[in-house]
Design a protein around this motif. Structure first.
Motif, PDB file in Angstrom:
ATOM      1  N   ASN A   1       0.830  -1.198   0.000  1.00 22.86           N
ATOM      2  CA  ASN A   1       0.000   0.000   0.000  1.00 22.86           C
ATOM      3  C   ASN A   1       0.869   1.254   0.000  1.00 22.86           C
ATOM      4  O   ASN A   1       1.988   1.260   0.481  1.00 22.86           O
TER       5      ASN A   1
ATOM      6  N   TYR B   1       0.223  -8.826  -6.912  1.00 23.64           N
ATOM      7  CA  TYR B   1       0.241  -7.421  -6.547  1.00 23.64           C
ATOM      8  C   TYR B   1      -1.163  -6.836  -6.585  1.00 23.64           C
ATOM      9  O   TYR B   1      -1.592  -6.125  -5.676  1.00 23.64           O
TER      10      TYR B   1
ATOM     11  N   SER C   1      -3.002  -5.149  -3.544  1.00 23.30           N
ATOM     12  CA  SER C   1      -3.364  -3.728  -3.508  1.00 23.30           C
ATOM     13  C   SER C   1      -4.873  -3.541  -3.484  1.00 23.30           C
ATOM     14  O   SER C   1      -5.366  -2.504  -3.091  1.00 23.30           O
TER      15      SER C   1
END
Lengths: 492, 166, 642, 100, 552
Positions: free
Chosen positions: C308, C558, C562
């Protein structure tokens, strides 16, 4: 053959005699004084005297001569009621008659004659007496309905009324003939004993006779399907006369039916209770549904009065003391409500009423928009009447309906009671709808309107309005009277 | 013999009654009605009601019919509905219902066998003016007086309707 | 039960003081100046904090068996056999909690005075904040379940109010709603739990329920009660699967995040489970559930925090992860360690949040760590305090977080097994990595600021002083619980011991000293590894593209990370959309169509049927006569048939 | 001696014809005459029952019925005159201002 | 029980004298008659007059409020029976009496009525533009009717008030309503009248049944309680009563009149009163339905409970997707009413006490929400939520109040709704875990839709035209502060209410149980057992608890 007059107790029929006497006196007054107000005053005085005389008979059964007239508590109750109805009718007629150029000199005495007809009808103990007094009532009413000579609707109402009325009379007469043929008598009391001793089924002649009599009498009380004349005639007739038609003449016939069907004919009740069940439902439903759709206020009230007949029949077919009480009570209440309602409409007639249909009178529902702000007294009284007709508590109508439906429930006619209350719920819509219209908030710049109606008329209406409320809150005195009257009826 | 008289009267009455409702012109209807009334009077006489028969002739066939004739002639109403007659829904159902009604009536009354037994011996003056008067002025005195009032009402009413004003 | 006497009878003042402050700010806040508002707000909390310290002092003087003080205010809901008085309970657990809550709150209040100084809703802010403190104190002081529930819902409400404090932002409003509804979903279980407790025990007093728990509850029932109560904790402490509200809650002003969404409210779940520990102990199923949920949460949120970029969200996920640790602690039977971790985490996380607040403040509301950097020279006080916080968080030996985390690790190794321990160690490495990723990105490296930022806001002393105080606490707070392995006395455990029945709990004491030291070393190494990796990626020049390449290589992972493992998206589709669809269906199809149409149809039937009447009323006499004859025919027919 | 039934039947038929006429004719005067037919039918029934039972009540009734009939006709015709004066029609179907 | 007596032992002679005073007045009659007379006077004042009638109305309502507070003060909380009872003959022929009385169940209904009426008049002060005098008159009439319903102990008298109430309601909506008012009034009439007239038939059946059993004609409710309804009549009679009360309550699926009535009533005061009106349904369930038909209640309780739960869920669901703010709150009322009915029909002490508390609470919280919406409507001229938003910026004070009452409705502990809700949940949970679970779950939804509504109205960027929306005036602030105080008071110290409700509620349960024991025929044995058990609990627990309290 020696002619001996029967022992007649003239004393017992004094109220009726007074009414007749003053009606004739009023005609004489008209001849000599030419003032319709004098005639009015004479009639009113006569009614007051008759009322006092009737009240003196209150609660006492005075035998007249058993086979023709019964002067008992029942009669007295209705005599008082009819005299009051006549008085109210006269009172609400006064300004209306003057506004619409009706010949008051003959109009007022005819109201008295009609009253006489009602009074005699209630006390009849004989099919002949019944028929004659019914005709006296009817013929007076035919004329009163048509009394606005220069107004076509009035004339049309009269011709319709007399044609259908005479037609119905024909049925009634034929029915009487058949009943006479089957029983061999026209006296109620003899008939009762004969029917009581009936063995081996009901003769078809009697069945058909009763059926045809039901047509004739059903016509007078505007019971479905003999009701069709009512809206037309109610609309066309002078408004106070509409009031009298929907209250006095109807109540008189109901009272007679009560006497006739609950005494002589009760012996064969299995024959007609079922059909009356159906007719009661039809009357209530059709009356209410039609009133729901109606845009003309007088017609709306006409249909509502058809519905009210249905309510009365609900109690009637219980054939119980309780039912009779309920009917008497409701009749009295209905007389006040109906007269007050039509009185309000009559009193809202704008001065200089004229020749063509409806002009000057407020007939259409739109005419009542925001009336509460321009004609507060009449609107308020009319509202009370409507609430009472709808059976909202704390008005007389509620107590009346309570008794009616109570009688039905007590006798086990729960289904009928349910139908009646559902109808009552439907009726609420149009009664309250009219009220709502009357109090619709006016725009800021609504045109002002002069108040109409005479002070006297308003006072009378006020008294009626207060009576409705008072009876709704404290009906006990009237209930006592009703109970007495019914006791007299069943003591026959 | 009596049968014959009866049937003649009955056929006359029914036929003329039919004529009343079938005639195109009102005048003819009135005249037919007079015949009916006379036939009925005839039957009254046969049914031991002589006084009634007389009254029927005088009052009905005489007075009332004159009234009818008078009105009909006064109004000179030439248009009759027959000219514009078209059997509409109302006419058809009306006829149907009325005929059905009549049939039903006849059927039921025909079955009505439970009439009280016929009285074989009537008093000699049965239906005479004297016997009727005896009843009328004793037992039915009140109705007689009421009739007076009724007639008065009719007079007043007619005056009211025809607008007689002094 | 010991009646409250002396100073303890003034216990009610602890929550009452913040309440008084809140009421003052609510009713008069708009009329008085900001200065008065802040004095009242901070003053009331300060007094409460001072009172707590005094109480603590007196409390320590009490003999251990008397450390259970109840103060009944009045009977709140009496109904038949049910009664729920407002009563306060002071025992070691609540003592620790009120001290921490009031102390940390006080610091954050002071900080807020600086942070919020330019906000036009200054009084409203402090009203909410004071009210929050009141409810939080009530929560931890509660003597029965229902009073606890008042505080529980009260803090939730205040949290909602504060999250949507910046009302003009739609995102803030949404986040507030989400926080409230999601935690409310947890509370639903909690309420059921309370009712089940009542039905089982005919009482909801802690003092009556817990001692009798083992005799009243069957194992199955114990599991039910424990799991229902745990449901509440899951919601409030943002555990998987109800964790999604917490990151969004970062819409609140930063001090609020520090106080509510890091230090106090979110730990209420931990407190609750610790409070109800006697019940949980009766059910191994419930215990393992707690541990598993905690583990899942710890791992999932730590992984999300790795990628993040929002400074506050990283901290939020970190909070979630640490709360997971605490639940593991509870689940493996080390409640004291969990509470210990709760305390140290409160200090460290409050510090980190306040530091983050200072950063955000400095860079004019910038929250993306990719547009920070090189702040070290500009706000040195923040830099140093933040560093302390980050180290403590990462579990570097010597700092507070180290001791508490290792207490949990040790317990999980002993009671939970190697696998559990291993995962936790890896997670510890993650923790260190993301803490320092944040730290390095924000303070070191080159300047990547938004060009609009011309001048860095320097935090006022009123902001830096709380930072420093918290830094001190974060640094030395761990010494209240130095484990036996390191020669300490583990005072926190012994202090809390009366609350957690010793018969069943195995607080790592049984394990050998050597094992303890080895475990500590491994976890410390893991933390150091994380820090080094972060240093390698973000500080050593030229390496910044490595994470970028990694991101491209493992784009699927990823994206999942995220997007927060797609929890939000799934919830949206599975619950929210379905729910709205059902609602629309019932409204359109059932309410307006079926039900309304029935009425309308009935009315239409009456009116339509009525349409026949005008047709009959033709105005023709013969028609009327026809009806009469027809009526006669019908009546005759009726008579003849019947 | 004939059975009264037969007279009665004639009365029934007269009554029925009156009803039929009332339902099918449109001239007001004819309608009034139909009512006369009905009343006469009833009268015949009365008298025949009278003969049957030997009581005079029926005959008395018929007497009064005649009076009633005449009064009805008088009033009816006066209203008819009023109608004719207003609308110059005797067609009952044209009297339909008052409806629904 | 002894506790209450002790508490209310006359401590000083003055106090005692005062109590005696009020006890000797026909205080309940005055409560009913005062507004009725006030309304009558107002109708006599020319209706173009604007100021004077409103002051008069406010005065009357204020005096009535004070009177009801005096009643509250003089009320003996230890007694579960009827207090301040008045009985006179009304229609002796029917055995109908003018019989009034107040117990713990009705006491708070009376209080909340007088309070909310006062509030309604206060809130409509600046809101009614046309014929405000007439408006106030109708409100006072409503008050008289409502108080009559809550106080009458005679079935006929109750019915009288029950029906008469509709008239002013009808006019309030019909005269001052918004564009769709006609439809709303039709529905109001069809539903409520249809239901209550059926009830009239059932009342009459009961009355005659009682006569058949005892030989006396009476509408006295206490005597009618003793009537045992034979099995064949139980279902239709019970159903008639049930429908009448369910329509008024309104329970799904008889509810569709309510959103229309709420949405079309323009003046917040009128809506407020509608809020009270619907409490009469639930009250009637307690006062009449449970004791009259305990066998029906016991046998069909599961069905009713399921219906109530459905209503609870259904109302919440539909409220979620409403765009009309008034409809939204109306549906939330539907949802809450489901909860109240649930509380009543779980047939235990907690459920019933919770239901009563909930009635009071909803009247307060939803009523205040309606008042706020009315204020918002006065400024924005819209009920459409999508036209609002960001209102907080210009109206922070209103926002605060709005938030406060929304939270109260959501059921935050410490505010009034929570106590009732929790007791209902508990009552439900004790009967059947599923009931408790289902009922508590809806609370989550309640929070969702209410706060979502709040978000859409208050948060977010403000529309341009909102600039002219000014914050609350002093009068409006006062209007909202009064209920706010009560919301907190009840939320924090519900004991005031519970102490007085409990004796009456347990008396109710005991009576129902006794009657049930008499009619040991029919089904639903399990429910009966449950009811019995409850009663035993009630009987056995109360002394214990009072001892416990005495200790404190």
């Amino acid at each position: 053959m020696e002619i001996t007059f029967p022992a007649v107790n003239i004393d017992s029929t004094v109220p009726q005699l007074i009414v007749a006497l003053f009606a004739i006196l009023a005609l004489l007054v008209e001849v000599f004084s030419r003032s319709s107000r004098m005639v009015f005053a004479t009639c009113l005085v006569g009614l007051h005297i008759a009322l006092l005389r009737s009240l003196m008979q209150w609660g006492r059964g005075i035998p007249y001569e058993s086979s023709l007239l019964a002067v008992d508590g029942y009669t007295t109750f209705f005599n008082v009621l009819f005299i009051l109805i006549a008085m109210i009718t006269l009172a609400i007629s006064l300004s209306y008659v003057e506004n619409t150029r009706v010949d008051g000199g003959k109009y007022y005495p005819l109201v008295l004659f009609a009253t006489l007809g009602m009074m005699l009808l209630v006390s009849s103990m004989d099919l002949l007496m019944m028929f004659l007094s019914l005709e006296l009532l009817s013929i007076s009413m035919y004329m009163l309905v048509g009394s606005q000579r220069d107004k076509w609707v009035s004339t049309e109402a009269a011709i319709k009324y007399i044609l259908t009325g005479a037609f119905a009379s024909g049925f009634l007469l034929f029915g009487i003939a058949l009943v006479y043929g089957a029983t061999g008598t026209i006296s109620f009391s003899k008939m009762e004993s004969i029917l009581g001793g009936l063995t081996g089924g009901v003769p078809p002649m009697l069945q058909i006779g009763i059926a045809l009599m039901m047509v004739g009498l059903g016509f007078k009380i505007a019971m479905v399907p003999f009701h069709m004349w009512a809206p037309d005639v109610y609309e066309g007739a002078p408004t106070p006369i509409t009031g009298l038609l929907s209250t006095g003449s109807k109540i008189a016939v109901v009272a007679l039916i009560l006497r006739l069907f609950s005494n002589p004919f009760i012996q064969v009740s299995s024959q007609w209770v079922g059909i009356l069940w159906v007719l009661a439902v039809l009357s209530m439903t059709l009356g209410n549904v039609a009133a729901l759709l109606q845009k003309n206020v007088k017609r709306m009230l006409a249909y509502s009065s058809i519905a009210h007949v249905g309510y009365l029949l609900v109690a009637f077919i219980t054939l119980s003391t309780r039912g009779m009480e309920a009917i008497l009570l409701y009749s009295a209440f209905y007389a006040v409500m109906g007269l007050a309602a039509f009185g309000c409409i009559a009193s809202l007639t704008r001065a200089g009423g004229s020749t063509t249909a409806g002009e000057g009178e407020r007939l259409k529902a739109e005419d009542y928009t925001s009336l509460g702000y321009t004609q507060p007294v009449q609107a308020a009284i009319l509202s009370i009447c409507l609430l009472s007709l709808a059976g909202i508590p704390l008005t007389a109508g509620f107590i009346g309906k309570l008794y009616l439906f109570g009688a039905a429930v007590n006798a086990g006619f729960v289904g009928l009671a349910v139908i009646a209350v559902l109808n009552s719920a439907v009726s609420l819509y149009y009664y309250l709808g009219l009220m709502l219209r009357m109090y619709a908030l006016p725009g800021r710049f609504a045109p002002a309107e002069e108040p109409v109606g005479s002070l006297f008329g308003k006072l009378v209406l006020l008294v009626l309005g207060v009576t409705i409320i008072a009876l709704g809150i404290y009906p006990t005195p009237l209930i006592g009277a009703v109970k007495g009257a019914v006791t007299a009826l069943s003591a026959l | 013999m009596e049968n014959l008289f009866f049937y003649i009267a009955a056929i006359l009455a029914v036929a003329s009654a039919g004529s009343v409702i079938l005639q195109r012109k009102v005048m003819y209807s009135v005249l037919s009605l007079i015949v009916t009334l006379l036939a009925v009077a005839w039957m009254y006489a046969m049914l031991s009601a002589p006084f009634l028969a007389v009254v029927q002739v005088i009052l009905y066939a005489g007075a009332i019919m004159v009234l009818f004739l008078f009105v009909v002639m006064m109004l000179k109403y030439e248009k009759t509905e027959i000219q514009r007659f078209r059997p509409g829904l109302l006419w058809c159902t009306g006829l149907l219902v009325a005929v059905f009604f009549l049939m039903k009536l006849i059927y039921v009354i025909n079955r009505a066998s439970s009439l009280p037994p016929k009285v074989t011996t009537l008093p000699p003056d049965f239906g005479s003016i004297k016997s009727l008067g005896g009843v009328l002025y004793t037992q039915y005195l009140l109705p007689v007086e009421l009739t007076g009032i009724l007639l008065l009402v009719a007079v007043v009413g007619v005056a009211l309707l025809s607008g007689i004003k002094k | 039960m010991v009646e409250a006497t002396g100073l303890f009878s003034k216990l009610w003042l602890v929550p009452a003081l913040p309440l008084a402050g809140a009421l003052f700010n609510c009713l008069l806040g708009r009329q008085v100046s900001n200065f008065v508002v802040s004095i009242v707000a901070c003053g009331s909390i300060g007094l409460a904090a001072a009172l707590s310290l005094l109480l603590f002092n007196s409390f320590l003087k009490l003999p251990v068996e008397q450390r259970h003080i109840e103060l009944c205010m009045y009977n709140w809901i009496p109904s038949g056999d049910f009664s729920a008085p407002i009563d306060l309970l002071l025992d070691p657990l609540s003592m620790v909690m009120i001290t921490m809550v009031s102390g940390v709150s006080f610091l954050i209040h002071v900080y807020s005075v600086g942070y919020m100084s330019r906000d036009e809703s200054f009084a409203r802010y402090f009203f909410y904040l004071n009210l929050f403190v009141f409810f939080m104190l009530l929560l931890v002081l509660a003597g029965n379940f229902l009073v606890l529930y008042i505080g529980w819902e009260g803090v939730g409400t205040c949290s909602y109010l504060l999250i949507s404090f910046l009302y003009h932002k739609q995102s803030a409003a949404r986040a507030g709603l989400k926080a409230f509804v999601v935690t409310r979903f947890g509370d639903f279980f909690f309420v059921l739990g309370i009712m089940l407790v009542f039905v089982q025990f005919k009482s909801i007093y802690f003092g009556e329920v817990f001692p009798r728990a083992h005799e009243v509850l069957t194992p199955v029932m114990a599991t039910w009660v424990a799991l229902l109560i745990f449901g509440g904790a899951v919601g409030k402490s943002a555990q998987v699967p109800l964790h999604t509200w917490l990151p969004d809650a970062m819409e609140a002003p930063t001090p609020v995040s520090a106080l509510i969404h890091a230090a106090t409210m979110v730990t209420a779940g931990v407190y609750l489970v610790a409070r109800c520990y006697p019940i949980f102990q009766l059910s191994p199923t419930a215990m393992s559930t707690v541990a598993v949920i905690g583990l899942l949460t710890a791992v999932i949120s730590a992984t999300i925090a790795l990628v993040n970029n929002d400074i506050k969200r990283i901290l939020a996920y970190s909070t979630v992860s640490q709360l997971g640790h605490m639940f593991i602690g509870l689940g493996v039977g080390a409640p004291a360690a969990a509470i210990f971790h709760l305390l140290t985490h409160a200090f460290a996380k409050a510090l980190l949040f306040l530091g983050a607040g200072a950063v955000i403040h400095a860079l004019h509301e910038e929250m993306d760590i990719r547009r920070m950097g090189a702040l070290k020279g500009h706000i040195p006080a923040t830099f140093w305090t933040f560093l302390v916080g980050a180290l403590a968080m990462a579990g570097i030996p010597g700092l507070a977080g180290f001791f508490s985390k290792d207490a949990i690790l040790e317990a999980s190794f002993t009671n939970g097994g190697v696998l559990l321990w291993l995962i936790m160690v890896v997670t510890a490495g993650f923790t260190a990595f993301y803490c320092f990723r944040l730290f390095f990105n924000a303070f070191l490296g080159e300047k990547r600021w938004d060009p609009h930022v011309e001048e860095v806001h320097h935090p006022a002393p009123v902001m830096t002083i709380p930072l420093m105080l918290l830094a001190v606490l974060a640094a030395v707070g761990g010494y209240m619980g130095v484990p036996h392995a390191l020669g300490g006395a583990d005072r926190i455990s012994s202090f809390l011991a009366p609350v957690f029945p010793p018969a069943h709990h195995t607080d790592g004491v049984s394990s050998s000293r050597l094992l303890g030291i080895v475990l500590m070393a491994v976890s410390s190494l893991s933390a150091l590894g994380g820090i080094s990796l972060a240093y390698f990626f973000y500080v050593m020049p030229g390496n910044r593209e490595i994470p970028e390449r990694l991101r491209q290589t493992f784009s699927g992972v990823y994206d999942a990370l995220s997007n927060g493992w797609y929890f939000d998206k799934v919830y949206q589709v599975v619950f929210v959309d379905r729910f709205m669809g059902a609602a629309n269906f019932f409204w359109q199809a059932v309410d307006t169509s079926v039900l309304d149409m029935t009425v309308r149809g009935l009315a239409g039937l009456i009116l339509g049927g009525g349409e026949i009447v005008p047709r009959l009323q033709t105005g023709l006499v013969r028609w009327y006569a026809l009806f009469m004859v027809a009526g006669a025919v019908v009546i005759m027919g009726y008579l003849y048939i019947f | 001696m004939l059975a009264a039934d037969q007279y009665l039947m004639v009365g029934v038929v007269l009554f029925g014809i009156g009803v039929i006429g009332f339902l099918t004719r449109r001239n007001v005067v004819v309608l009034l005459m139909c009512i006369e037919l009905m009343i006469n039918g009833a009268g015949l029934a009365f008298v025949s029952f009278c003969r049957q039972t030997g009581s005079l009540e029926g005959q008395v009734f018929v007497l009064f019925a005649m009076v009633i009939a005449s009064v009805e006709i008088a009033v009816g015709l006066s209203i008819v005159l009023l109608v004719f004066r207003n609308r110059a029609t005797l067609d009952v179907d044209e009297m339909e201002v008052l409806k629904w | 029980m002894s506790r209450g007596v002790l508490q209310y032992a006359p401590t000083c002679p003055e106090r005692k004298a005062k109590e005696m005073d009020i006890a000797h007045w026909p205080v309940l009659s005055i409560l009913i008659l005062l507004p009725a007379i006030g309304a009558g006077l107002i109708f006599l004042i020319p209706w173009t007059e604007e100021f004077f009638p409103r002051v008069l109305a406010l005065l009357v309502a204020g005096v009535n409020l004070l009177l009801s507070l005096a009643l509250f003060r003089a009320f003996n909380p230890a007694s579960g029976g009827m207090q301040f009872a008045e009985r006179r003959d009304w229609i002796p022929d029917l055995g109908a009496g003018y019989s009034l009385g107040v117990d713990g169940i009705s006491l708070f209904m009376v209080l909340i009525t007088t309070f909310m009426v006062f509030l309604a008049l206060l809130s409509s002060w600046g809101e009614v533009e046309r014929r405000p005098g007439l408006f106030s008159g109708f409100i006072l009439l409503m008050e008289a009717g409502l108080l009559g319903i809550f106080l009458s102990l005679d079935l006929l008298l109750f019915y009288v008030f029950w029906e008469i109430m509709l008239v002013p309601m009808y006019f309030l909506i019909g005269l001052w309503g918004l564009e769709n008012r006609r439809y709303a009034t039709i529905k109001l009439i069809i539903y409520t009248m249809g239901g209550s007239l059926l009830m009239l038939v059932a009342i009459l059946s009961l009355y005659f049944l009682h006569h058949a059993q005892t030989g006396t004609y009476t509408f006295d409710i206490v005597q009618l309680y003793e009537t045992s309804v034979p099995a064949y009549a139980l279902l239709p009679m019970g159903f008639a009563f049930f429908v009448a009360f369910a329509v008024k309550s309104p329970l799904v699926p008889f509810h569709t009149w309510l959103p229309d009535a709420h949405a079309e009533a323009p003046i917040s005061g009128a809506v407020d009163i509608t809020g009270l009106l619907i409490k009469t349904g639930a009250y009637a369930f307690l006062r009449f339905f449970l004791p009259l038909f305990p066998d029906f209640s016991a046998s069909y309780a599961p069905l009713v409970v399921v219906l109530a739960l459905l209503a609870n869920l259904y109302g919440a669901l539909i409220a979620t997707v409403q765009n009309d703010i008034k409809r939204l709150i109306a549906y939330s009322s539907v949802s809450h009413v489901g909860l109240i009915i649930l509380g009543i029909f779980v047939l235990n002490l907690q459920g019933i006490e919770g239901a009563i508390l909930m009635m009071v609470s909803i009247a307060l919280s939803s009523g205040a929400l309606f008042i706020i919406v009315g204020m918002l409507h006065k400024r924005s001229r819209t009920k459409d939520i999508s036209q609002m938003g960001g209102v907080w910026r210009d109206m922070p004070l209103m926002g605060g109040f709005f938030m406060f009452f929304t939270l109260a409705s959501v059921g935050i502990p410490g505010l009034c709704n929570f106590v009732g809700e929790f007791l209902i949940f508990l009552g439900a949970f004790r009967v059947n875990v599923i009931y408790g679970v289902a009922a508590s779950f809806v609370v989550v939804l309640t929070a969702a839709y209410l706060l979502w509504m709040f978000w859409r109205v208050m948060f977010g960027p403000a529309p341009e035209r909102a600039r002219t929306w000014y914050d609350l005036s002093f009068m409006e602030t006062v209007t909202l502060t009064l209920p706010a105080i009560l919301v907190v008071l009840i939320g924090v110290y519900p004991k005031i209410l519970l102490d007085r409700i409990e004796p009456s509620a347990s008396a109710l349960l005991v009576r129902a149980e006794k009657k049930l024991a008499l009619n040991q025929n029919g089904s639903g044995l399990a429910q009966k057992e449950m009811l019995k058990k409850q009663t035993v609990i009630v009987m056995s627990q109360s002394p214990e608890r009072s001892e416990g309290e005495a200790k404190q």
